[in-house]
Design an enzyme around this catalytic site. Structure first.
Site, PDB file in Angstrom:
ATOM      1  N   HIS A 277     -10.838  -3.071 -18.398  1.00 61.32           N
ATOM      2  CA  HIS A 277     -11.292  -1.727 -18.044  1.00 61.32           C
ATOM      3  C   HIS A 277     -10.209  -0.928 -17.332  1.00 61.32           C
ATOM      4  O   HIS A 277      -9.358  -1.493 -16.647  1.00 61.32           O
ATOM      5  CB  HIS A 277     -12.497  -1.796 -17.095  1.00 61.32           C
ATOM      6  CG  HIS A 277     -13.646  -2.562 -17.645  1.00 61.32           C
ATOM      7  ND1 HIS A 277     -14.457  -3.337 -16.854  1.00 61.32           N
ATOM      8  CD2 HIS A 277     -14.141  -2.670 -18.896  1.00 61.32           C
ATOM      9  CE1 HIS A 277     -15.400  -3.884 -17.601  1.00 61.32           C
ATOM     10  NE2 HIS A 277     -15.231  -3.502 -18.847  1.00 61.32           N
TER      11      HIS A 277
ATOM     12  N   ARG B 147     -14.145 -25.808  12.569  1.00 63.04           N
ATOM     13  CA  ARG B 147     -15.278 -24.880  12.512  1.00 63.04           C
ATOM     14  C   ARG B 147     -15.370 -24.160  11.167  1.00 63.04           C
ATOM     15  O   ARG B 147     -16.413 -23.651  10.801  1.00 63.04           O
ATOM     16  CB  ARG B 147     -15.163 -23.825  13.612  1.00 63.04           C
ATOM     17  CG  ARG B 147     -15.142 -24.400  15.018  1.00 63.04           C
ATOM     18  CD  ARG B 147     -14.768 -23.332  16.018  1.00 63.04           C
ATOM     19  NE  ARG B 147     -13.393 -22.878  15.736  1.00 63.04           N
ATOM     20  CZ  ARG B 147     -12.848 -21.777  16.229  1.00 63.04           C
ATOM     21  NH1 ARG B 147     -13.537 -20.991  17.013  1.00 63.04           N
ATOM     22  NH2 ARG B 147     -11.606 -21.457  15.942  1.00 63.04           N
TER      23      ARG B 147
ATOM     24  N   GLN C 148     -13.467   3.153  -1.893  1.00 63.96           N
ATOM     25  CA  GLN C 148     -14.720   2.497  -2.277  1.00 63.96           C
ATOM     26  C   GLN C 148     -14.466   1.010  -2.452  1.00 63.96           C
ATOM     27  O   GLN C 148     -13.383   0.594  -2.852  1.00 63.96           O
ATOM     28  CB  GLN C 148     -15.210   3.092  -3.599  1.00 63.96           C
ATOM     29  CG  GLN C 148     -16.536   2.566  -4.087  1.00 63.96           C
ATOM     30  CD  GLN C 148     -16.996   3.316  -5.337  1.00 63.96           C
ATOM     31  OE1 GLN C 148     -16.798   4.516  -5.458  1.00 63.96           O
ATOM     32  NE2 GLN C 148     -17.600   2.597  -6.265  1.00 63.96           N
TER      33      GLN C 148
ATOM     34  N   GLU D 148      -7.539 -12.397   7.697  1.00 63.76           N
ATOM     35  CA  GLU D 148      -7.640 -10.943   7.589  1.00 63.76           C
ATOM     36  C   GLU D 148      -7.625 -10.601   6.111  1.00 63.76           C
ATOM     37  O   GLU D 148      -6.613 -10.797   5.433  1.00 63.76           O
ATOM     38  CB  GLU D 148      -6.431 -10.330   8.301  1.00 63.76           C
ATOM     39  CG  GLU D 148      -6.460  -8.850   8.455  1.00 63.76           C
ATOM     40  CD  GLU D 148      -5.258  -8.382   9.273  1.00 63.76           C
ATOM     41  OE1 GLU D 148      -4.206  -8.112   8.661  1.00 63.76           O
ATOM     42  OE2 GLU D 148      -5.376  -8.314  10.504  1.00 63.76           O
TER      43      GLU D 148
ATOM     44  N   ARG E 270     -15.378  -9.695 -18.022  1.00 67.24           N
ATOM     45  CA  ARG E 270     -15.513  -8.262 -17.761  1.00 67.24           C
ATOM     46  C   ARG E 270     -14.151  -7.625 -17.978  1.00 67.24           C
ATOM     47  O   ARG E 270     -13.183  -7.974 -17.335  1.00 67.24           O
ATOM     48  CB  ARG E 270     -16.001  -8.011 -16.336  1.00 67.24           C
ATOM     49  CG  ARG E 270     -17.387  -8.596 -16.063  1.00 67.24           C
ATOM     50  CD  ARG E 270     -17.825  -8.293 -14.629  1.00 67.24           C
ATOM     51  NE  ARG E 270     -19.072  -8.944 -14.286  1.00 67.24           N
ATOM     52  CZ  ARG E 270     -20.273  -8.378 -14.372  1.00 67.24           C
ATOM     53  NH1 ARG E 270     -20.401  -7.147 -14.824  1.00 67.24           N
ATOM     54  NH2 ARG E 270     -21.354  -9.054 -14.022  1.00 67.24           N
TER      55      ARG E 270
ATOM     56  N   LYS F 167      -6.418  -0.871  -7.725  1.00 73.28           N
ATOM     57  CA  LYS F 167      -7.441  -1.818  -7.273  1.00 73.28           C
ATOM     58  C   LYS F 167      -6.808  -2.913  -6.424  1.00 73.28           C
ATOM     59  O   LYS F 167      -5.669  -3.322  -6.666  1.00 73.28           O
ATOM     60  CB  LYS F 167      -8.128  -2.483  -8.464  1.00 73.28           C
ATOM     61  CG  LYS F 167      -8.902  -1.531  -9.340  1.00 73.28           C
ATOM     62  CD  LYS F 167      -9.512  -2.247 -10.529  1.00 73.28           C
ATOM     63  CE  LYS F 167     -10.285  -1.273 -11.395  1.00 73.28           C
ATOM     64  NZ  LYS F 167     -10.822  -1.904 -12.597  1.00 73.28           N
TER      65      LYS F 167
ATOM     66  N   LYS G  30     -21.018  -3.241 -24.462  1.00 69.57           N
ATOM     67  CA  LYS G  30     -20.032  -2.190 -24.181  1.00 69.57           C
ATOM     68  C   LYS G  30     -18.613  -2.741 -24.288  1.00 69.57           C
ATOM     69  O   LYS G  30     -17.750  -2.134 -24.915  1.00 69.57           O
ATOM     70  CB  LYS G  30     -20.298  -1.614 -22.791  1.00 69.57           C
ATOM     71  CG  LYS G  30     -19.376  -0.505 -22.383  1.00 69.57           C
ATOM     72  CD  LYS G  30     -19.846   0.052 -21.051  1.00 69.57           C
ATOM     73  CE  LYS G  30     -18.701   0.333 -20.148  1.00 69.57           C
ATOM     74  NZ  LYS G  30     -19.084   0.789 -18.835  1.00 69.57           N
ATOM     75  N   ASP G  31     -18.382  -3.912 -23.689  1.00 68.97           N
ATOM     76  CA  ASP G  31     -17.036  -4.503 -23.724  1.00 68.97           C
ATOM     77  C   ASP G  31     -16.671  -5.033 -25.104  1.00 68.97           C
ATOM     78  O   ASP G  31     -15.499  -5.106 -25.448  1.00 68.97           O
ATOM     79  CB  ASP G  31     -16.902  -5.604 -22.675  1.00 68.97           C
ATOM     80  CG  ASP G  31     -16.766  -5.049 -21.258  1.00 68.97           C
ATOM     81  OD1 ASP G  31     -16.719  -3.815 -21.100  1.00 68.97           O
ATOM     82  OD2 ASP G  31     -16.712  -5.850 -20.317  1.00 68.97           O
TER      83      ASP G  31
ATOM     84  N   HIS H  97      -7.707  -3.774 -16.444  1.00 64.81           N
ATOM     85  CA  HIS H  97      -8.027  -4.941 -15.634  1.00 64.81           C
ATOM     86  C   HIS H  97      -9.248  -5.659 -16.199  1.00 64.81           C
ATOM     87  O   HIS H  97     -10.195  -5.023 -16.652  1.00 64.81           O
ATOM     88  CB  HIS H  97      -8.314  -4.506 -14.187  1.00 64.81           C
ATOM     89  CG  HIS H  97      -8.837  -5.602 -13.340  1.00 64.81           C
ATOM     90  ND1 HIS H  97     -10.165  -5.680 -12.954  1.00 64.81           N
ATOM     91  CD2 HIS H  97      -8.232  -6.700 -12.838  1.00 64.81           C
ATOM     92  CE1 HIS H  97     -10.332  -6.772 -12.223  1.00 64.81           C
ATOM     93  NE2 HIS H  97      -9.178  -7.408 -12.146  1.00 64.81           N
TER      94      HIS H  97
ATOM     95  N   GLU I 268     -13.867   6.715 -18.207  1.00 61.86           N
ATOM     96  CA  GLU I 268     -13.698   5.267 -18.318  1.00 61.86           C
ATOM     97  C   GLU I 268     -13.251   4.913 -19.734  1.00 61.86           C
ATOM     98  O   GLU I 268     -13.580   5.588 -20.704  1.00 61.86           O
ATOM     99  CB  GLU I 268     -14.962   4.519 -17.921  1.00 61.86           C
ATOM    100  CG  GLU I 268     -16.090   4.587 -18.902  1.00 61.86           C
ATOM    101  CD  GLU I 268     -17.278   3.739 -18.467  1.00 61.86           C
ATOM    102  OE1 GLU I 268     -17.107   2.770 -17.718  1.00 61.86           O
ATOM    103  OE2 GLU I 268     -18.393   4.063 -18.893  1.00 61.86           O
TER     104      GLU I 268
ATOM    105  N   TYR J  95     -13.738  -5.832  -5.108  1.00 62.74           N
ATOM    106  CA  TYR J  95     -12.545  -5.019  -5.321  1.00 62.74           C
ATOM    107  C   TYR J  95     -12.674  -3.648  -4.682  1.00 62.74           C
ATOM    108  O   TYR J  95     -13.726  -3.041  -4.663  1.00 62.74           O
ATOM    109  CB  TYR J  95     -12.192  -4.909  -6.793  1.00 62.74           C
ATOM    110  CG  TYR J  95     -13.244  -4.302  -7.694  1.00 62.74           C
ATOM    111  CD1 TYR J  95     -13.150  -2.979  -8.109  1.00 62.74           C
ATOM    112  CD2 TYR J  95     -14.316  -5.058  -8.149  1.00 62.74           C
ATOM    113  CE1 TYR J  95     -14.100  -2.426  -8.951  1.00 62.74           C
ATOM    114  CE2 TYR J  95     -15.268  -4.514  -8.983  1.00 62.74           C
ATOM    115  CZ  TYR J  95     -15.154  -3.184  -9.383  1.00 62.74           C
ATOM    116  OH  TYR J  95     -16.104  -2.643 -10.208  1.00 62.74           O
TER     117      TYR J  95
END
Length: 183
Positions: free
Chosen positions: A61, A23, A46, A28, A58, A71, A168-169, A118, A142, A131
């Site tokens: 950060h 199926r 969050q 979990e 990305r 995280k 920005k990065d 990260h 930041e 995340y």
């Protein structure tokens, strides 16, 4: 779920038990009891999700104290190379990083403690990345380390001409500049 140790203390790979049959599959992906038992000082507040195409990078950060964040990251669909860089000044692995492949197929998760930078790069046509964080985001706190820092010499496994990086990065500080700013 099984915890796999990495070469950096407190940085863990989590491999869930996946139940496959004709199926599909079930597993979990999060258990508060598991987190409380294995990462007792972590309370996720969050969850975020991003969609990125091949070559999108990305990072790297992080949030500065008092808004630093632990995280728990995973890929729902696709495949990424995920990087965590130790920024804990007192750590014997300060300035070292760990790489792990996260994918919708392997279902691995990466637990990244506070005081780590990260980042990730997408290795598949696209990736859906999820995340959880244990502290709220604060734009005034930041920060980041430039992806191509020469002292770190990270192999992102995608040629530089194929990388897609935000302005920005592209303007993040070097690891040396970060180190000098915390002395």
């Amino acid at each position: 779920m099984e915890i796999i140790e990495t070469s950096i203390q407190d940085l863990k790979i989590i491999e869930p038990k996946v139940y496959n049959d004709d199926r599909g599959y079930f597993y979990e992906s999060f258990s508060e009891d598991f987190i409380t038992k294995n990462f007792p000082k972590t309370n996720f507040v969050q969850e975020n999700e991003s969609f990125s195409k091949y070559g999108v990078l990305r990072g790297l950060h992080f949030q500065l104290a008092p808004f630093s964040q632990a995280k728990l990251v995973r890929v729902i669909k696709g495949k990424v190379l995920d990087i965590a860089l130790d920024l804990r000044k007192e750590s014997k692995t300060y300035g070292h990083y760990e790489k792990v492949i996260l994918s919708g197929e392997n279902k691995k998760q990466f637990f990244i403690p506070r005081e780590f930078a990260h980042g990730f790069v997408v290795l598949s046509d696209y990736a859906i990345f999820s995340y959880k964080v244990d502290n709220v985001y604060s734009p005034n706190f930041e920060s980041g380390i430039i992806y191509n820092d020469k002292s770190l010499n990270i192999d992102w496994e995608v040629s530089f001409d194929k990388l897609v990086i935000s302005n920005k990065d592209l303007n993040l500080k070097t690891f040396e500049d970060f180190t000098n700013s915390i002395k």
